[in-house]
Design a protein around this motif. Structure first.
Motif, PDB file in Angstrom:
ATOM      1  N   GLU A 109     -60.608  -3.444  76.464  1.00 38.07           N
ATOM      2  CA  GLU A 109     -59.347  -3.159  75.797  1.00 38.07           C
ATOM      3  C   GLU A 109     -59.525  -2.707  74.439  1.00 38.07           C
ATOM      4  OE1 GLU A 109     -58.551  -5.107  79.442  1.00 38.07           O
ATOM      5  OE2 GLU A 109     -59.760  -5.998  78.000  1.00 38.07           O
TER       6      GLU A 109
ATOM      7  N   GLY B 195     -58.282  -5.931  65.288  1.00 38.32           N
ATOM      8  CA  GLY B 195     -59.219  -6.331  66.277  1.00 38.32           C
ATOM      9  C   GLY B 195     -60.440  -5.677  65.762  1.00 38.32           C
TER      10      GLY B 195
ATOM     11  N   ALA C  40     -60.845 -11.929  67.731  1.00 33.47           N
ATOM     12  CA  ALA C  40     -61.318 -11.812  68.981  1.00 33.47           C
ATOM     13  C   ALA C  40     -61.343 -13.165  69.890  1.00 33.47           C
ATOM     14  CB  ALA C  40     -62.688 -10.943  69.190  1.00 33.47           C
TER      15      ALA C  40
ATOM     16  N   ASP D 270     -56.598 -14.676  76.344  1.00 31.82           N
ATOM     17  CA  ASP D 270     -56.245 -13.292  76.620  1.00 31.82           C
ATOM     18  C   ASP D 270     -57.737 -12.478  76.914  1.00 31.82           C
ATOM     19  OD1 ASP D 270     -55.496 -10.664  76.470  1.00 31.82           O
ATOM     20  OD2 ASP D 270     -55.190 -10.444  74.210  1.00 31.82           O
ATOM     21  N   ASN D 271     -58.066 -12.624  78.248  1.00 29.55           N
ATOM     22  CA  ASN D 271     -59.023 -11.916  78.724  1.00 29.55           C
ATOM     23  C   ASN D 271     -58.942 -11.691  80.281  1.00 29.55           C
ATOM     24  OD1 ASN D 271     -61.863 -11.072  78.552  1.00 29.55           O
ATOM     25  ND2 ASN D 271     -62.505 -12.818  79.563  1.00 29.55           N
TER      26      ASN D 271
ATOM     27  N   MET E 181     -61.172  -8.229  77.386  1.00 29.68           N
ATOM     28  CA  MET E 181     -60.807  -8.084  76.044  1.00 29.68           C
ATOM     29  C   MET E 181     -61.714  -7.018  75.627  1.00 29.68           C
ATOM     30  SD  MET E 181     -60.749 -10.310  72.585  1.00 29.68           S
ATOM     31  CE  MET E 181     -62.602  -9.718  72.244  1.00 29.68           C
ATOM     32  N   TYR E 182     -62.705  -6.856  75.561  1.00 28.41           N
ATOM     33  CA  TYR E 182     -63.944  -5.983  75.271  1.00 28.41           C
ATOM     34  C   TYR E 182     -63.623  -4.637  75.519  1.00 28.41           C
ATOM     35  CZ  TYR E 182     -68.616  -4.088  74.438  1.00 28.41           C
ATOM     36  OH  TYR E 182     -69.573  -3.197  74.002  1.00 28.41           O
TER      37      TYR E 182
ATOM     38  N   ALA F 154     -66.152 -11.831  77.054  1.00 24.61           N
ATOM     39  CA  ALA F 154     -64.980 -10.827  76.612  1.00 24.61           C
ATOM     40  C   ALA F 154     -65.445  -9.719  77.573  1.00 24.61           C
ATOM     41  CB  ALA F 154     -64.862 -10.744  75.269  1.00 24.61           C
TER      42      ALA F 154
ATOM     43  N   GLN G  88     -57.909 -14.825  70.433  1.00 20.90           N
ATOM     44  CA  GLN G  88     -57.426 -14.198  71.636  1.00 20.90           C
ATOM     45  C   GLN G  88     -58.098 -14.891  72.876  1.00 20.90           C
ATOM     46  OE1 GLN G  88     -57.135  -9.806  71.480  1.00 20.90           O
ATOM     47  NE2 GLN G  88     -56.513  -9.821  69.447  1.00 20.90           N
ATOM     48  N   LEU G  89     -59.471 -14.963  72.864  1.00 19.39           N
ATOM     49  CA  LEU G  89     -60.222 -15.385  74.076  1.00 19.39           C
ATOM     50  C   LEU G  89     -59.756 -16.886  74.217  1.00 19.39           C
ATOM     51  CD1 LEU G  89     -63.858 -13.927  73.670  1.00 19.39           C
ATOM     52  CD2 LEU G  89     -62.153 -13.688  75.802  1.00 19.39           C
TER      53      LEU G  89
END
Length: 671
Positions: free
Chosen positions: A4, A81, A102, A110-111, A1-2, A595, A105-106
């Motif tokens: 993205e 975000g 964030a 979502d990671n 995620m980080y 992330a 999502q995590l």
């Protein structure tokens, strides 16, 4: 995620630079602030633009921060975000992410790091000479290679794993000489000996055939130099006569070599399977010779002008490689430093055969191996090369990128192959050819003493002691694994006496293998490793057991809480955690590190360095342990805070287990 979020941020900065200043930069640097209080990203781009725009960096940063802030609304270029963009110092832009978004999502999963690239990659690793038992140095190669395969697959790449078998080389010839001339055994006797050893199954390791070959190899190496000058000369002549017979094939000596190398190879695969290391294809040098791979490559090399026939100097009568970077020599003067590919006696050097092999790897040779099944794993078949294979069969050549895990001493030959590919016009392939080099594994003096070796007093103060299979001083891979398991089993029996014997054995194996693999991976590839049992098995410091224990600690939390990490994260994803996370940098640090999975993965692949993953998982375990000692998770009375603490533990657990699996390390239930 980080990663993205970072990519979205940079894309928006590029758009703003183009629309506002009509400037296009090839790349934009992005940094991480030294303190989370400053944000999650830092952009120094204003400093680069100052000269072009003739403005102070702080003025440019202010303009960019305003444009980025205006992009936060719906359909304005950046989604929610991000929380804010602030000018700092003389012209930095500090970027804060929206922690609540964030975290949600995590928590929702979502990671993902997998991105289907469609890239077909070939990784060659292990490649032990099939003349004796595997040793500790081979383990570094195999563990590095296997881990990099796991990393590439985690990134969505299609990877074939190859283990090159030099079954016609001088090391195999030495063992053949030992059996035929020192042991005085005939072909039928060697066949019977191998059959008996294989039939004994789980016999004591020192009775295994690969262990027997270890001793024969050491004896014959000493035999070559232990006689008179004339005797040694005759023995060396016998060595090379044996080698030529093996290379030629179709004779009794070659059959002995085939029997010995195949039996030892099976043992190597069994040893590596103990570390959960598997292969897809075993290409053998015997087929490269007998299927005339070199003949095809030779013609291509001559046609493209990569090779020329030398008529002068020390290389007269040889085919040598054209050097694009060679110093200009006078016309008619030989290039004395040119690389010899075919000697004046017509024999092909190692580099020549390797060029042919790599043309096949990239699908550029115009010929293929025959294939037959050789070793069955629980989830796939491992194939081996042969002259006349079976149908149908898979195809393992034609890769788009290759990685060769070969020690640093082979840097020059590897560079020669790349040079040949470029000279032949295969520039794209040469660019996707990576020599995944590494340094040797030695022993600390303490470790050598523990293994029963007599160490000279002056060697006891050295940082490490080199091993040598040829001299008989070395650590067999299986002996090392056995000793590690025995040590961890003793500790497991003490700590977990109530568990069944099979459970304790499994835990001991998980800890031992984890300790070994992590020790081999935590050092960068260019570092000489001095292996030490105490250091590898420690529960303190940067070790596999330290990371595994963090996982066990987290699992115990959820057992006592009578819930599951999955349920905790599912509930947390629905909560508004912004207020609690915004004021808890220490807790947010765990979420943020988790992330960064994709970013660390990309860094590992770009640098061919698994040590970054090892460091990532250790730092996360370290941060969780610090968090664990500061917060009383199970006795927390505030429901919202308890939900955050449990979710933080769940996020750490998920990340630790996932990333540890990329290192080939299992996560035990107890320790």
């Amino acid at each position: 995620m980080y990663l993205e979020l970072q990519q979205r941020l940079l894309a928006r900065v590029h758009e703003i630079l183009k629309s506002t200043y009509d400037i296009e930069l090839a790349s934009i640097a992005i940094e991480q602030p030294p303190d989370l209080k400053m944000g999650e990203y830092a952009l120094p781009v204003a400093f680069e633009l100052a000269r072009k725009l003739r403005k102070a960096p702080k003025v440019i940063a202010t303009e960019l921060a305003a444009a980025l802030s205006a992009s936060l609304g719906p359909d304005q270029g950046l989604d929610q975000g991000f929380a804010s963009f602030e000018v700092a110092g003389a012209g930095y832009i500090n970027v804060r992410v929206a922690r609540d978004k964030a975290a949600s999502q995590l928590a929702a999963g979502d990671n993902s790091s997998a991105r289907e690239t469609g890239l077909h990659v070939l990784v060659e690793h292990t490649s032990i000479n099939p003349n004796k038992a595997a040793h500790i140095g081979h383990l570094r190669n195999a563990i590095l290679g296997d881990t990099f395969v796991r990393i590439l697959r985690a990134a969505g790449q299609k990877v074939d794993v190859q283990n090159y078998i030099d079954n016609t080389g001088v090391q195999v010839a030495d063992v053949v000489v030992g059996f035929l001339h020192l042991e005085g055994k005939s072909l039928p006797e060697i066949r019977t000996l191998i059959s008996e050893k294989e039939a004994e199954g789980d016999q004591a390791r020192e009775q295994r055939f690969d262990y027997l070959c270890w001793d024969v190899y050491a004896r014959v190496s000493q035999w070559y130099t232990s006689g008179t000058e004339e005797e040694n000369k005759q023995r060396k002549a016998l060595r090379y006569a044996t080698l030529h017979e093996i290379e030629a094939g179709g004779n009794e000596t070659a059959e002995v070599a085939e029997l010995i190398s195949t039996a030892v190879l099976r043992r190597h695969l069994e040893t590596m399977l103990r570390l959960d290391i598997t292969y897809d294809f075993l290409p053998r040098e015997s087929e490269i010779l007998h299927l005339k791979f070199w003949d095809l490559a030779f013609e291509q090399l001559k046609q493209t002008g990569v090779l020329y026939f030398e008529t002068e100097g020390k290389n007269k009568g040889c085919w040598v490689m054209t050097r694009p970077d060679a110093k200009v020599v006078e016309e008619g003067t030989a290039d004395e430093d040119a690389k010899v590919i075919v000697r004046s006696n017509g024999t092909v050097t190692y580099v020549g055969k390797d060029i042919a092999y790599h043309l096949w790897k990239f699908g550029l040779l115009g010929r293929d191996f025959g294939y037959k099944p050789f070793f069955t794993y629980p989830d796939h078949e491992c194939w081996i090369s042969t002259e006349h294979g079976v149908e149908p069969h898979p195809h393992f050549g034609g890769a788009q990128a290759i990685y060769n895990v070969i020690d640093s001493r082979q840097s020059d030959p590897q560079a020669n192959v790349i040079q040949a590919l470029r000279g032949m016009g295969h520039t794209a392939e040469a660019d996707r050819y990576t020599h995944f080099s590494y340094e040797m594994v030695a022993l600390t003096p303490r470790c050598a003493v523990e293994l029963g070796y007599t160490i000279a007093e002056e060697d006891l103060v050295r940082p490490y002691i080199e091993v040598s299979g040829r001299k008989g001083f070395g650590v067999k891979a299986d002996d090392l694994i056995d000793k590690l398991i025995a040590a961890t089993r003793k500790e497991t029996d003490t700590r977990q006496p109530e568990r069944a014997e099979s459970e304790r054995q499994k835990i001991a194996e998980q800890i031992a293998i984890g300790a070994l693999r992590y020790f081999m991976l935590k050092f960068t590839r260019g570092t000489v490793i001095a292996f030490d049992f105490k250091d590898a098995l420690s529960f303190e410091g940067e070790t596999g057991p330290y990371v595994q224990y963090a996982i066990v600690r987290i699992r115990n939390i959820f057992r006592k809480a009578e819930t599951t990490p999955e349920q905790v994260l599912a509930d947390f994803a629905k909560l508004d955690a912004s207020s609690s996370l915004n004021d808890a940098d220490e807790i947010w640090a765990i979420w943020l590190r988790s992330a960064k999975r994709s970013a660390i993965l990309d860094q590992c692949i770009a640098t061919s360095e698994p040590a970054y993953i090892a460091r990532h998982v250790f730092q996360l375990a370290q941060e969780f342990n610090n968090f664990y000692h500061r917060h009383h998770i199970l006795t927390e009375e505030d429901p919202a805070k308890k939900a955050l603490l449990l979710a933080t533990a769940a996020i750490a657990l998920r990340e630790l287990v996932t990333v540890l699996s990329w290192l080939g390390i299992e996560s035990p239930e107890a320790m």
